[in-house]
Write a protein that holds these residues in place. Structure first.
Motif, PDB file in Angstrom:
ATOM      1  N   CYS A  43       4.148  32.837  14.875  1.00  0.00           N
ATOM      2  CA  CYS A  43       4.209  34.286  14.710  1.00  0.00           C
ATOM      3  C   CYS A  43       5.367  34.662  13.784  1.00  0.00           C
ATOM      4  O   CYS A  43       6.477  34.152  13.934  1.00  0.00           O
ATOM      5  CB  CYS A  43       4.417  34.933  16.075  1.00  0.00           C
ATOM      6  SG  CYS A  43       4.634  36.709  15.992  1.00  0.00           S
ATOM      7  N   HIS A  95       7.134  37.118  13.863  1.00  0.00           N
ATOM      8  CA  HIS A  95       8.220  37.789  14.569  1.00  0.00           C
ATOM      9  C   HIS A  95       9.240  36.753  15.039  1.00  0.00           C
ATOM     10  O   HIS A  95      10.191  36.482  14.341  1.00  0.00           O
ATOM     11  CB  HIS A  95       7.670  38.627  15.736  1.00  0.00           C
ATOM     12  CG  HIS A  95       8.745  39.310  16.535  1.00  0.00           C
ATOM     13  ND1 HIS A  95       8.665  39.478  17.892  1.00  0.00           N
ATOM     14  CD2 HIS A  95       9.927  39.840  16.161  1.00  0.00           C
ATOM     15  CE1 HIS A  95       9.750  40.113  18.309  1.00  0.00           C
ATOM     16  NE2 HIS A  95      10.531  40.345  17.281  1.00  0.00           N
ATOM     17  N   LEU A  96       9.009  36.125  16.169  1.00  0.00           N
ATOM     18  CA  LEU A  96       9.986  35.139  16.657  1.00  0.00           C
ATOM     19  C   LEU A  96       9.346  33.782  16.895  1.00  0.00           C
ATOM     20  O   LEU A  96       9.707  33.064  17.820  1.00  0.00           O
ATOM     21  CB  LEU A  96      10.669  35.635  17.928  1.00  0.00           C
ATOM     22  CG  LEU A  96      11.672  36.765  17.712  1.00  0.00           C
ATOM     23  CD1 LEU A  96      12.318  37.181  19.016  1.00  0.00           C
ATOM     24  CD2 LEU A  96      12.750  36.350  16.717  1.00  0.00           C
ATOM     25  N   LYS A  97       8.373  33.455  16.033  1.00  0.00           N
ATOM     26  CA  LYS A  97       7.843  32.098  15.969  1.00  0.00           C
ATOM     27  C   LYS A  97       7.045  31.666  17.196  1.00  0.00           C
ATOM     28  O   LYS A  97       6.959  30.474  17.489  1.00  0.00           O
ATOM     29  CB  LYS A  97       8.986  31.084  15.746  1.00  0.00           C
ATOM     30  CG  LYS A  97       9.872  31.404  14.573  1.00  0.00           C
ATOM     31  CD  LYS A  97       9.502  30.538  13.396  1.00  0.00           C
ATOM     32  CE  LYS A  97      10.249  30.929  12.161  1.00  0.00           C
ATOM     33  NZ  LYS A  97       9.434  31.094  11.003  1.00  0.00           N
ATOM     34  N   ALA A  98       6.476  32.587  17.943  1.00  0.00           N
ATOM     35  CA  ALA A  98       5.604  32.180  19.047  1.00  0.00           C
ATOM     36  C   ALA A  98       4.440  31.360  18.490  1.00  0.00           C
ATOM     37  O   ALA A  98       3.967  31.609  17.375  1.00  0.00           O
ATOM     38  CB  ALA A  98       5.067  33.403  19.768  1.00  0.00           C
ATOM     39  N   CYS A 158      -0.108  39.201  18.755  1.00  0.00           N
ATOM     40  CA  CYS A 158       0.667  38.130  19.380  1.00  0.00           C
ATOM     41  C   CYS A 158       1.122  38.669  20.728  1.00  0.00           C
ATOM     42  O   CYS A 158       1.847  39.664  20.791  1.00  0.00           O
ATOM     43  CB  CYS A 158       1.866  37.756  18.510  1.00  0.00           C
ATOM     44  SG  CYS A 158       2.997  36.654  19.380  1.00  0.00           S
ATOM     45  N   LEU A 210       3.164  37.693  22.849  1.00  0.00           N
ATOM     46  CA  LEU A 210       4.513  37.504  23.381  1.00  0.00           C
ATOM     47  C   LEU A 210       5.265  38.836  23.425  1.00  0.00           C
ATOM     48  O   LEU A 210       5.868  39.190  24.426  1.00  0.00           O
ATOM     49  CB  LEU A 210       5.289  36.470  22.560  1.00  0.00           C
ATOM     50  CG  LEU A 210       6.604  36.063  23.205  1.00  0.00           C
ATOM     51  CD1 LEU A 210       6.404  35.530  24.611  1.00  0.00           C
ATOM     52  CD2 LEU A 210       7.331  35.028  22.371  1.00  0.00           C
ATOM     53  N   HIS A 211       5.231  39.571  22.314  1.00  0.00           N
ATOM     54  CA  HIS A 211       5.855  40.891  22.333  1.00  0.00           C
ATOM     55  C   HIS A 211       4.857  41.974  21.938  1.00  0.00           C
ATOM     56  O   HIS A 211       5.233  43.124  21.739  1.00  0.00           O
ATOM     57  CB  HIS A 211       7.047  40.951  21.373  1.00  0.00           C
ATOM     58  CG  HIS A 211       8.078  39.893  21.627  1.00  0.00           C
ATOM     59  ND1 HIS A 211       8.154  38.738  20.898  1.00  0.00           N
ATOM     60  CD2 HIS A 211       9.052  39.810  22.566  1.00  0.00           C
ATOM     61  CE1 HIS A 211       9.148  37.984  21.362  1.00  0.00           C
ATOM     62  NE2 HIS A 211       9.705  38.594  22.361  1.00  0.00           N
ATOM     63  N   GLY A 212       3.608  41.577  21.744  1.00  0.00           N
ATOM     64  CA  GLY A 212       2.570  42.566  21.458  1.00  0.00           C
ATOM     65  C   GLY A 212       2.492  43.015  20.003  1.00  0.00           C
ATOM     66  O   GLY A 212       1.842  44.007  19.696  1.00  0.00           O
ATOM     67  N   TRP A 213       3.117  42.293  19.085  1.00  0.00           N
ATOM     68  CA  TRP A 213       3.051  42.716  17.683  1.00  0.00           C
ATOM     69  C   TRP A 213       1.647  42.477  17.127  1.00  0.00           C
ATOM     70  O   TRP A 213       0.992  41.488  17.475  1.00  0.00           O
ATOM     71  CB  TRP A 213       4.093  41.955  16.854  1.00  0.00           C
ATOM     72  CG  TRP A 213       5.480  42.475  17.068  1.00  0.00           C
ATOM     73  CD1 TRP A 213       5.976  43.036  18.209  1.00  0.00           C
ATOM     74  CD2 TRP A 213       6.546  42.479  16.119  1.00  0.00           C
ATOM     75  NE1 TRP A 213       7.288  43.388  18.020  1.00  0.00           N
ATOM     76  CE2 TRP A 213       7.676  43.059  16.757  1.00  0.00           C
ATOM     77  CE3 TRP A 213       6.675  42.044  14.808  1.00  0.00           C
ATOM     78  CZ2 TRP A 213       8.892  43.215  16.106  1.00  0.00           C
ATOM     79  CZ3 TRP A 213       7.891  42.200  14.172  1.00  0.00           C
ATOM     80  CH2 TRP A 213       8.981  42.787  14.803  1.00  0.00           C
TER      81      TRP A 213
HETATM   82  S1  FES Z   1       6.910  36.245  18.734  1.00  0.00           S
HETATM   83 FE1  FES Z   1       5.010  37.124  18.304  1.00  0.00          FE
HETATM   84  S2  FES Z   1       5.263  39.217  18.783  1.00  0.00           S
HETATM   85 FE2  FES Z   1       7.234  38.341  19.139  1.00  0.00          FE
END
Ligand code: FES
Length: 531
Positions: free
Chosen positions: A467, A469-472, A487, A489-492
């Motif tokens: 991802c 954002h933070l690599k999920a 994603c 993990l944080h819904g982005w």
């Molecule tokens: S890691 Fe994907 S939305 Fe934060």
């Protein structure tokens, strides 16, 4: 292994080889806004604080309660320290009188005396807690526990690899100001809140499904709000957009999905955990009945807390402070040094400060492109915050380096913005020190330059595996619907045809249809909209 609930994200773990107290929090946090619920102040803290080890997961004030740590927790306890990039947590604990520290390495198991094993995973991106959040894994005599508290690891594989986990403790409720503080029509606020509430629950279930622990303990929230000004944030008004559902609400939802291994820990509940069984006793005869009478408990708690709130409020005013000059002095040198955060914010941010009379307003502009702090002069702004001048006076008075871990989490403000959520605004205001700013800048620098070449296929789309954002890992967290990837993990969300991130500025994703060749030119990050 015995687990004693001590409120919110706090617990005491007792084993044959020693005891660990985690995140004890009793005093109100964030400008006397958040209180632990249920009230845990009547617990026998002298006894609970007499422990062999102390674990403070991170510096958020609902996990790190300086006054309580100082007064009640044995200074003979060895602190199990997460591997954070800055030494702030250790420094603050030393100031309180702790002298024995075990500096762990992230994701490395440490065997302590008597066969007690621990492992701490430290998350260190600028958006993880106050530059750092962590989870604690514990094993003794074949029983394994993961205290994930409110950390958001991209996956739980590192814990699962160490063997089946018996007790998984994790957050399920909200812990932020969004969307309540936004100046939006109430229908929109409810819709955003509902979306967030659903997403929190989904994320929790995803973590639970990932680890497949024998028993699941919903912890780390919600806080309660006892000041009359914030009372509406308690989830007692039947508002489907409230982001602070309690443990019983989560458990009902969880059971409704067909799970039957959830356990509520009230302050004073005790769970005896074995490899094959869990046995829990509670300080009340009926847990459901306790939550059914939540409003009554909150009202009584509010009466007890009134003097504490009044005393706190009386301490915030510092009329001698020139707020504009103070903000200039503190913020301008950091604006000068900031490349990534300032560019990420991309426009001016305005603070409207309401005077003691509740009417007069002083408007101050933090001009990120212009790198200065000055009086607001009618320009268009990216973000606008409105709060009491006294709160900012207090932040300047105590030289607070983290305005997220104080002002923003207090929810004692309202906000308006043009365009999308901008993570850099909040990242900057949690980095009002040289050390933090340098770390955050370095982190973004490294991540901007890193390449991430692996692709995966989800439905009709080939997308990058990690991802933006933070690599999920999107093989676990990615869902594609209507050509949009979410994603979880944080819904982005991301528009796959253009690669554009729909949730925040920048952060484009590499994607192409599975039946088409990839574009030869990488997708460019969205240009910053004018401020
Ligand atoms: S890691 Fe994907 S939305 Fe934060």
């Amino acid at each position: 292994m015995r687990l004693t609930g001590t409120g919110h994200a706090s617990m005491r773990i007792d084993t044959g080889a020693g005891s660990i107290l985690c995140d004890p929090w009793v005093n109100p946090a964030y400008f006397a806004s958040w209180f632990p619920f249920p009230d845990n102040s009547q617990l026998d803290w002298e006894t609970l604080g007499d422990v062999d080890y102390l674990y403070v997961s991170h510096l958020h004030r609902d996990h790190f309660d300086a006054a309580h740590l100082k007064r009640f927790i044995s200074k003979k306890a060895t602190v199990l320290l997460p591997e954070y990039p800055t030494s702030e947590l250790e420094d603050e604990l030393r100031d309180l009188g702790f002298t024995s520290f075990l500096r762990t390495k992230s994701e490395e198991v440490v065997e302590l005396d008597g066969g007690l094993k621990v492992m701490i995973q430290a998350l260190t991106s600028p958006t993880d807690g106050p530059i750092g959040d962590s989870s604690l894994w514990v094993e003794y005599d074949g029983v394994r526990l993961l205290n994930q508290n409110d950390a958001r690891p991209t996956d739980l594989g590192v814990f699962a690899e160490l063997g089946h986990v018996h007790a998984h403790l994790l957050q399920f409720s909200g812990a932020i100001w969004y969307p309540m503080v936004y100046e939006l029509p109430s229908a929109a606020k409810t819709a955003f809140g509902k979306q967030k509430r659903d997403r929190q629950m989904d994320r929790t279930i995803r973590y639970i499904d990932d680890l497949k622990a024998s028993w699941v303990f919903p912890i780390a929230g919600p806080p309660c709000f006892l000041d009359d000004e914030l009372w509406q944030f308690n989830d007692i008004h039947g508002d489907e957009g409230n982001i602070f559902p309690d443990q019983q609400v989560f458990l009902d939802h969880y059971n409704g999905l067909g799970y039957d291994n959830g356990v509520i820990l009230l302050p004073g509940s005790v769970s005896e955990i074995g490899t094959e069984s869990v046995h829990t006793t509670h300080p009340v005869p009926d847990v459901r009945e306790f939550f059914d009478r939540k409003e009554e408990h909150l009202r009584a708690y509010q009466e007890r807390a009134r003097p504490v709130i009044e005393a706190a409020k009386a301490s915030w005013r510092h009329p001698e402070i020139d707020v504009l000059a103070g903000m200039k002095r503190r913020i301008e040198p950091l604006l000068d040094e900031s490349i990534y955060l300032a560019k990420g914010v991309g426009g001016p941010v305005r603070f409207d400060l309401v005077g003691y009379d509740g009417e007069s307003v002083e408007s101050i502009l933090v001009d990120f492109p212009g790198k200065e702090v000055r009086p607001y002069a009618d320009e268009k702004v990216r973000y606008r915050f409105r709060t009491e001048r006294a709160l900012v006076e207090h932040l300047l008075h105590i030289e607070e380096v983290d305005w997220v871990n104080s002002l923003f989490l207090s929810c004692r403000f309202s906000a308006a913005r043009i365009g999308q959520y901008n993570e850099f605004v909040y990242a900057f205001f949690k980095c009002l020190s040289e050390e933090r700013l340098q770390y955050a800048e370095g982190w973004y620098d490294e991540h901007e330059r890193s390449t991430d070449a692996e692709d995966i296929t989800i439905g009709d789309w080939v997308v990058q595996r990690r991802c933006p954002h933070l690599k999920a890992d999107l093989t676990r967290f990615g869902i594609v619907e209507d050509n949009q990837l979410t994603c979880q993990l944080h819904g982005w969300r991301f528009d796959l045809a253009s690669g554009r991130c729909l949730t925040s500025v920048g952060h484009s994703i590499r994607a192409h249809r599975a039946d088409e060749a990839p574009a030869t030119v990488p997708v460019e990050a969205e240009a910053e909209p004018a401020g």
